[in-house]
Scaffold this motif. Structure first.
Motif, PDB file in Angstrom:
ATOM      1  N   ILE A  50     -12.174 -41.175  49.996  1.00 42.09           N
ATOM      2  CA  ILE A  50     -13.308 -40.521  50.651  1.00 42.09           C
ATOM      3  C   ILE A  50     -14.281 -41.571  51.194  1.00 42.09           C
ATOM      4  O   ILE A  50     -14.724 -41.479  52.340  1.00 42.09           O
ATOM      5  CB  ILE A  50     -14.005 -39.540  49.680  1.00 42.09           C
ATOM      6  N   LEU A  56     -11.714 -26.541  56.216  1.00 47.54           N
ATOM      7  CA  LEU A  56     -11.551 -27.991  56.016  1.00 47.54           C
ATOM      8  C   LEU A  56     -10.080 -28.390  56.125  1.00 47.54           C
ATOM      9  O   LEU A  56      -9.737 -29.409  56.727  1.00 47.54           O
ATOM     10  CB  LEU A  56     -12.103 -28.415  54.651  1.00 47.54           C
ATOM     11  N   SER A  90      -8.456 -30.827  58.905  1.00 45.70           N
ATOM     12  CA  SER A  90      -7.707 -32.022  58.489  1.00 45.70           C
ATOM     13  C   SER A  90      -6.302 -32.041  59.085  1.00 45.70           C
ATOM     14  O   SER A  90      -5.814 -33.090  59.495  1.00 45.70           O
ATOM     15  CB  SER A  90      -7.614 -32.091  56.957  1.00 45.70           C
ATOM     16  N   CYS A 142     -20.030 -41.492  47.567  1.00 48.41           N
ATOM     17  CA  CYS A 142     -18.607 -41.106  47.567  1.00 48.41           C
ATOM     18  C   CYS A 142     -17.989 -41.611  46.271  1.00 48.41           C
ATOM     19  O   CYS A 142     -16.830 -42.035  46.250  1.00 48.41           O
ATOM     20  CB  CYS A 142     -17.877 -41.737  48.743  1.00 48.41           C
ATOM     21  N   MET A 180     -20.496 -31.350  49.511  1.00 49.66           N
ATOM     22  CA  MET A 180     -20.904 -32.150  50.688  1.00 49.66           C
ATOM     23  C   MET A 180     -22.291 -31.657  51.081  1.00 49.66           C
ATOM     24  O   MET A 180     -22.445 -30.503  51.496  1.00 49.66           O
ATOM     25  CB  MET A 180     -19.933 -31.942  51.840  1.00 49.66           C
ATOM     26  N   CYS A 196     -20.770 -36.771  49.141  1.00 57.92           N
ATOM     27  CA  CYS A 196     -19.452 -36.282  49.560  1.00 57.92           C
ATOM     28  C   CYS A 196     -18.529 -36.539  48.369  1.00 57.92           C
ATOM     29  O   CYS A 196     -17.909 -37.604  48.254  1.00 57.92           O
ATOM     30  CB  CYS A 196     -19.014 -37.055  50.810  1.00 57.92           C
ATOM     31  N   CYS A 243     -13.602 -34.091  55.885  1.00 59.59           N
ATOM     32  CA  CYS A 243     -14.866 -34.278  55.166  1.00 59.59           C
ATOM     33  C   CYS A 243     -15.676 -35.442  55.739  1.00 59.59           C
ATOM     34  O   CYS A 243     -16.900 -35.376  55.822  1.00 59.59           O
ATOM     35  CB  CYS A 243     -14.601 -34.447  53.675  1.00 59.59           C
ATOM     36  N   TRP A 282     -17.327 -34.178  58.747  1.00 62.25           N
ATOM     37  CA  TRP A 282     -18.476 -33.334  58.393  1.00 62.25           C
ATOM     38  C   TRP A 282     -19.698 -34.211  58.129  1.00 62.25           C
ATOM     39  O   TRP A 282     -20.791 -33.952  58.636  1.00 62.25           O
ATOM     40  CB  TRP A 282     -18.139 -32.479  57.153  1.00 62.25           C
TER      41      TRP A 282
END
Ligand code: FAD
Length: 360
Positions: free
Chosen positions: A21, A70, A74, A209, A323, A333, A347, A350
């Protein structure tokens, strides 16, 4: 003097945590022109390196809500990322298709309903006459496995992916620091992230993260964010038995919730467990290999050649992931319990959009 809004491309972003992430967020923001520093004391021992890399996007059966949105995003973004990442590792790819199997008749009826209602050429039901099912039933010495196949989903090798992302991060000249962030605070218009060695890193924005540890850096009670650890174990099993050729099986599949990746004629990976703890349970061989009413002899006699685990974070009282724009310039996140590898592209996109909204 130009304001931050006018000059966002000079803005410095600190990313705490270099799992999948953190890395995706770093690349996404670096592509937009931000100066990025990524900080992690222990990036080789996170849950991203423990992952099996299955990308269960299109096969996901709840086709509404944030979780589906999501996934859908992705699925669209992965091919673009693969194209970019192949400049740094031409062999990196998503191995397709992905097969999801069950021995439960009710579950199979749900699979069939899902296929019927979605009318998607990339999804098909697999009945007993399919060659995949014939080989699987033969290898597992059963007759009642059935399922679905998704030609759009598959698997990416997590180790190769993370190493390739590191090459890309270096190419983009993203700063990397091995510190552990123990405190973040706002000072005038900046954020100060303090490492355990008392180094202060000044930035315009911070993105957390760092999985479970994110809540140690914020006032989680007043922000109402709770994360709990979910440990997952996986193992590589040596099968010394002429009875079965594991290469006759599909490259990746899931039976009754267990992910299976044949590695060679006599070696396979099986994972993973969901343990609500930070210490791995013992005797997981039984737990991991008990996904059929009767285990085939070759699996019963199998020997563990490698075993590993990762600790993921699961949000309590809200869906995964978490998030949020917590306050001016501070974003979180985290809370990737399952599917963090799959969801990383959507993500990070986002977060980048939230940052653009914050700056404009
Ligand atoms: C066995 C197993 C199998 C899995 N299989 C799959 C799969 O098939 N497909 C899939 O999509 N997902 C899978 N997952 C889930 C996936 O691995 C996770 O969702 C994902 O890795 C979460 O990534 P992350 O970056 O949030 O966390 P992590 O990878 O855990 O990274 C967090 C990082 O933050 C760093 N950090 C923590 N505190 C600090 C601090 N104070 N300062 C600086 N850095 C800090 C840590 O060192 C760590 O490197 C699996 C997980 C496990 C355990």
């Amino acid at each position: 003097m130009k304001s931050l809004k006018e000059n966002f491309q000079k803005a410095h972003v600190v990313i705490v945590g270099s799992g999948i992430i953190g890395k995706f967020n770093a690349l996404e923001l670096s592509e937009l022109g931000f100066q990025v520093t990524i900080i992690d004391p222990n990036e080789l021992q996170n849950s991203s390196y423990a992952a099996l890399g299955l990308l269960m996007g299109n096969i996901y059966q709840k086709r509404r809500g944030r979780s589906w949105d999501l996934r859908k995003q992705s699925i669209e973004l992965w091919p673009q990322w693969i194209k970019l990442l192949q400049k740094f590792n031409s062999e990196l790819n998503i191995e397709k298709p992905l097969i999801q199997l069950t021995t439960n008749e009710e579950k199979f009826k749900k699979f069939e309903k899902f296929i019927y209602e979605n009318n998607d050429p990339n999804l098909r039901s697999l009945e007993r006459d399919s060659i995949f099912i014939k080989n699987i039933n033969k290898a597992f010495q059963t007759q009642n496995i059935k399922g679905i196949i998704s030609f759009k989903d598959g698997r990416i090798n997590p180790f190769a992916l993370l190493q390739t992302l590191n090459k890309y991060l270096r190419h983009k000249k993203i700063n990397f620091s091995e510190g552990e962030i123990i405190k973040i605070r706002k000072s005038n218009n900046h954020w100060i992230s303090t490492t355990r060695n008392n180094e202060n890193i000044k930035s315009d924005m911070v993105i957390l993260c760092n999985s479970l540890k994110a809540i140690d850096l914020i006032d989680s009670i007043s922000l109402n964010i709770t994360l709990k650890p979910v440990l997952g174990q996986a193992m590589e099993i040596d099968v010394n038995d002429a009875e079965v050729d594991l290469l006759s099986l599909p490259k990746q599949f899931n039976i009754n919730g267990k992910n299976i990746i044949p590695k060679s004629k006599n070696k396979l990976i099986i994972g993973s467990t969901d343990e609500y703890s930070t210490k791995p349970e013992e005797n997981t061989f039984e737990k991991i290999t008990n996904f059929l009413d009767k285990k085939p002899n070759w699996l019963m006699k199998g020997k563990i050649s490698k075993k590993w685990y990762g600790i993921r974070s699961r949000p309590v009282g809200e869906p995964s992931p978490v998030m949020k724009n917590l306050e001016d310039g501070l974003f979180i996140c985290t809370g990737f319990y399952k599917n963090g590898i799959l969801l990383a592209p959507a993500c990070s996109k986002w977060v980048a959009n939230e940052i653009k909204n914050y700056l404009y």
